[in-house]
Design a protein around this motif. Structure first.
Motif, mmCIF file in Angstrom:
data_model
loop_
_atom_site.group_PDB
_atom_site.id
_atom_site.type_symbol
_atom_site.label_atom_id
_atom_site.label_comp_id
_atom_site.label_asym_id
_atom_site.label_seq_id
_atom_site.Cartn_x
_atom_site.Cartn_y
_atom_site.Cartn_z
ATOM 1 N N VAL A 11 0.772 -0.864 0.107
ATOM 2 C CA VAL A 11 -0.081 0.260 -0.210
ATOM 3 C C VAL A 11 0.230 1.156 -0.338
ATOM 4 N N PRO A 12 0.382 2.503 -0.461
ATOM 5 C CA PRO A 12 1.230 3.282 -0.772
ATOM 6 C C PRO A 12 2.037 3.812 0.484
ATOM 7 N N GLU A 13 1.055 4.016 1.861
ATOM 8 C CA GLU A 13 1.792 4.608 2.984
ATOM 9 C C GLU A 13 3.000 3.938 3.323
ATOM 10 N N LYS A 14 3.187 2.124 2.737
ATOM 11 C CA LYS A 14 3.835 1.940 3.627
ATOM 12 C C LYS A 14 5.947 2.193 2.552
ATOM 13 N N GLY A 15 6.070 3.281 2.113
ATOM 14 C CA GLY A 15 7.234 3.806 1.596
ATOM 15 C C GLY A 15 7.936 3.262 0.625
ATOM 16 N N ILE A 16 7.503 1.880 -0.019
ATOM 17 C CA ILE A 16 8.129 0.959 -0.767
ATOM 18 C C ILE A 16 8.259 1.317 -2.489
ATOM 19 N N ARG A 17 7.949 2.770 -3.061
ATOM 20 C CA ARG A 17 8.211 3.008 -3.892
ATOM 21 C C ARG A 17 9.269 4.136 -3.205
ATOM 22 N N TYR A 18 9.782 4.221 -2.862
ATOM 23 C CA TYR A 18 10.660 4.748 -2.347
ATOM 24 C C TYR A 18 12.098 4.460 -1.685
ATOM 25 N N LEU A 19 11.260 3.128 -1.857
ATOM 26 C CA LEU A 19 12.282 2.134 -1.345
ATOM 27 C C LEU A 19 13.059 1.561 -2.770
ATOM 28 N N ILE A 20 12.206 1.138 -3.576
ATOM 29 C CA ILE A 20 12.533 1.303 -4.939
ATOM 30 C C ILE A 20 13.475 2.251 -5.311
ATOM 31 N N GLU A 21 13.051 3.383 -5.195
ATOM 32 C CA GLU A 21 13.953 4.356 -5.681
ATOM 33 C C GLU A 21 15.192 4.418 -5.354
ATOM 34 N N ALA A 22 15.054 4.054 -4.192
ATOM 35 C CA ALA A 22 16.721 4.390 -3.262
ATOM 36 C C ALA A 22 17.473 3.130 -3.875
ATOM 37 N N ASN A 45 19.992 2.499 -6.704
ATOM 38 C CA ASN A 45 20.994 3.682 -6.619
ATOM 39 C C ASN A 45 22.144 3.068 -5.453
ATOM 40 N N VAL A 46 21.426 1.332 -5.117
ATOM 41 C CA VAL A 46 22.146 1.162 -4.306
ATOM 42 C C VAL A 46 23.519 0.093 -5.148
ATOM 43 N N LYS A 47 24.880 0.302 -5.190
ATOM 44 C CA LYS A 47 25.254 -0.818 -5.404
ATOM 45 C C LYS A 47 25.870 -1.960 -4.556
ATOM 46 N N THR A 48 25.133 -2.635 -4.821
ATOM 47 C CA THR A 48 25.402 -4.013 -3.689
ATOM 48 C C THR A 48 24.999 -5.485 -5.016
ATOM 49 N N ASN A 49 25.765 -6.402 -4.365
ATOM 50 C CA ASN A 49 24.799 -7.604 -5.234
ATOM 51 C C ASN A 49 23.786 -8.387 -4.320
ATOM 52 N N SER A 54 10.578 9.928 3.850
ATOM 53 C CA SER A 54 9.954 9.895 2.552
ATOM 54 C C SER A 54 11.450 10.786 1.856
ATOM 55 N N ASP A 55 12.750 10.953 2.266
ATOM 56 C CA ASP A 55 13.444 10.851 1.898
ATOM 57 C C ASP A 55 14.461 9.743 1.307
ATOM 58 N N VAL A 56 14.525 9.693 0.336
ATOM 59 C CA VAL A 56 15.050 8.559 -0.598
ATOM 60 C C VAL A 56 16.559 9.350 -0.842
ATOM 61 N N LYS A 57 16.801 9.736 -0.372
ATOM 62 C CA LYS A 57 18.553 10.177 -0.784
ATOM 63 C C LYS A 57 18.927 9.539 0.732
ATOM 64 N N SER A 58 18.457 9.948 1.735
ATOM 65 C CA SER A 58 18.875 9.293 3.142
ATOM 66 C C SER A 58 18.688 8.279 2.896
ATOM 67 N N LEU A 59 17.379 7.566 2.766
ATOM 68 C CA LEU A 59 17.614 6.013 3.263
ATOM 69 C C LEU A 59 18.426 5.033 2.190
ATOM 70 N N ARG A 60 18.226 5.889 0.610
ATOM 71 C CA ARG A 60 20.131 4.650 -0.135
ATOM 72 C C ARG A 60 21.278 5.414 0.442
ATOM 73 N N GLU A 61 21.045 6.679 1.616
ATOM 74 C CA GLU A 61 22.508 6.496 2.206
ATOM 75 C C GLU A 61 22.633 5.113 3.388
ATOM 76 N N LYS A 62 21.955 5.199 3.649
ATOM 77 C CA LYS A 62 21.490 4.209 4.804
ATOM 78 C C LYS A 62 21.856 3.246 4.436
ATOM 79 N N MET A 63 20.809 2.086 3.618
ATOM 80 C CA MET A 63 21.055 0.725 2.644
ATOM 81 C C MET A 63 22.504 0.145 2.251
ATOM 82 N N GLN A 64 22.829 1.671 1.550
ATOM 83 C CA GLN A 64 24.270 1.735 1.348
ATOM 84 C C GLN A 64 25.532 1.475 2.418
ATOM 85 N N ASP A 65 25.169 2.449 3.233
ATOM 86 C CA ASP A 65 26.375 2.272 4.230
ATOM 87 C C ASP A 65 26.236 0.628 4.669
#
Length: 374
Positions: free
Chosen positions: A211-222, A225-229, A324-335
């Motif tokens: 459902v939209p409020e779970k933030g899955i859109r941001y998750l996929i977008e973030a 751009n994460v460099k990982t296998n 809701s911050d794609v950049k913040s989510l991507r950085e935390k996942m990458q880290d």
């Protein structure tokens, strides 16, 4: 009130894992029956996402299940089933009628005028959810909230934020009784390897309704751009949101690391929780996120948005990004992908922390005290 309490419960679809409310009702009822309560669950008629064999089970671990007429149309299933459940509860021989969620609480006046003790659990401020932002559904749920305030003898809330909301908005006192969690058995990857090619620590997991409020859109977008296998596993079924599920798949189609499993339960669910590298819940809106409690109970490092409902649960025992911050989510996942030692440290402490903090037996004890008017 006599010692053996008779309780009618409604607001759930049925005793299943279809959503947080269903899990809560199942956990409460199975324990209450063991404590000597007589429980009747009024479930919706209609098809179960887990398969037809679950559609009309009438007895489950000592709980009486009754199925009420349900209009199988978007927006009307909850309204129609709640009305008939309230009617049955009003005329039935029950000491307490326990209603779950704001929509079903619209009918809290019905059992109340027949002299029943009414308890309402607010699982979240539902009119804020994207699918109920406008139209009849939104008005119905908002009125359900007001009716709960007016007619319920007791209101249970699952987070301090929601407790503050009812105090500030209505001057209404509520009881804070958060959900519990069971300590599970951690399983090796077996079925998930055969079915999805997943092995221990090879994926990041989201598990919940699509459902939209779970933030899955941001998750996929973030994640794109994460460099990982590592893979991103999105596990869960839709909830009146098939078009949203298609939108997510379209968004993910050019990244073959992203896997949609559909609705999961049983051994596959256990294995997904048991073997994930990190579990993520990027929600914009939550009531009390049971999947987060479950993920931590398996000893997982979790990555969550900074909404109070998630931050309250994890305290300093998880990774937190800006909602809701794609950049913040991507950085935390990458880290997290770059620093397995950080993830391992989080994993070590999460299960003991969460299982001590959230206990179903405590929840049941406090809820039964409310039934008795204490």
């Amino acid at each position: 009130m006599k010692d053996k309490i008779t309780v009618s419960m409604f607001g759930q679809k049925r005793l299943s894992r279809e959503g947080g409310i269903e899990i809560v009702v199942k956990e409460l009822c199975t324990r209450m029956v063991q404590d000597g309560c007589q429980i009747t669950c009024y479930n919706r008629s209609g098809h179960h996402v887990s398969g037809a064999e679950y559609d009309r089970k009438t007895e489950y671990k000592g709980i009486c299940q009754k199925f009420v007429p349900t209009i199988e149309r978007k927006g009307l299933a909850a309204v129609s089933s709640s009305f008939f459940a309230a009617l049955c509860s009003a005329f039935g021989k029950y000491d307490v009628v326990h209603i779950h969620a704001e929509g079903p609480a619209f009918f809290s006046w019905l059992p109340k005028i027949f002299g029943k003790r009414v308890v309402v659990t607010i699982h979240g401020i539902d009119w804020k959810r994207e699918k109920w932002k406008s139209g009849f559904g939104s008005k119905f749920i908002r009125q359900g909230e007001k009716n709960a305030v007016k007619y319920a003898d007791e209101m249970i809330v699952l987070s301090k934020g929601v407790q503050d909301y009812f105090k500030d908005m209505y001057g209404r006192n509520t009881r804070f009784i958060p959900n519990g969690v069971n300590r599970p058995e951690v399983r090796k990857a077996d079925l998930i390897t055969d079915k999805f090619g997943l092995t221990k620590d090879s994926y990041i997991l989201f598990l919940g309704r699509l459902v939209p409020e779970k933030g899955i859109r941001y998750l996929i977008e973030a994640f794109k751009n994460v460099k990982t296998n590592k893979k991103l596993v999105i596990a869960g079924g839709s909830s009146d949101t098939d078009s949203f599920t298609e939108e997510l798949k379209e968004l993910a189609k050019d990244d073959n690391r992203i896997i949609f499993t559909g609705f999961v339960q049983g051994q596959i669910l256990d294995e997904l929780y048991s073997n994930t590298y990190i579990y993520t819940l990027p929600s914009d809106l939550e009531g009390m996120p049971l999947s987060l409690l479950e993920a931590m109970s398996y000893g997982n490092c979790c990555l969550v948005s900074d909404i109070p409902e998630c931050a309250e649960v994890v305290e300093d025992k998880a990774l937190i990004f800006k909602k809701s911050d794609v950049k913040s989510l991507r950085e935390k996942m990458q880290d997290a992908c770059d620093h397995p030692e950080k993830v391992a440290k989080m994993k070590k402490q999460s299960a003991d922390f969460i299982c001590e903090k959230y206990n179903w037996d405590d929840v049941v004890e406090k809820t039964i005290e409310l039934y008795r008017g204490r």
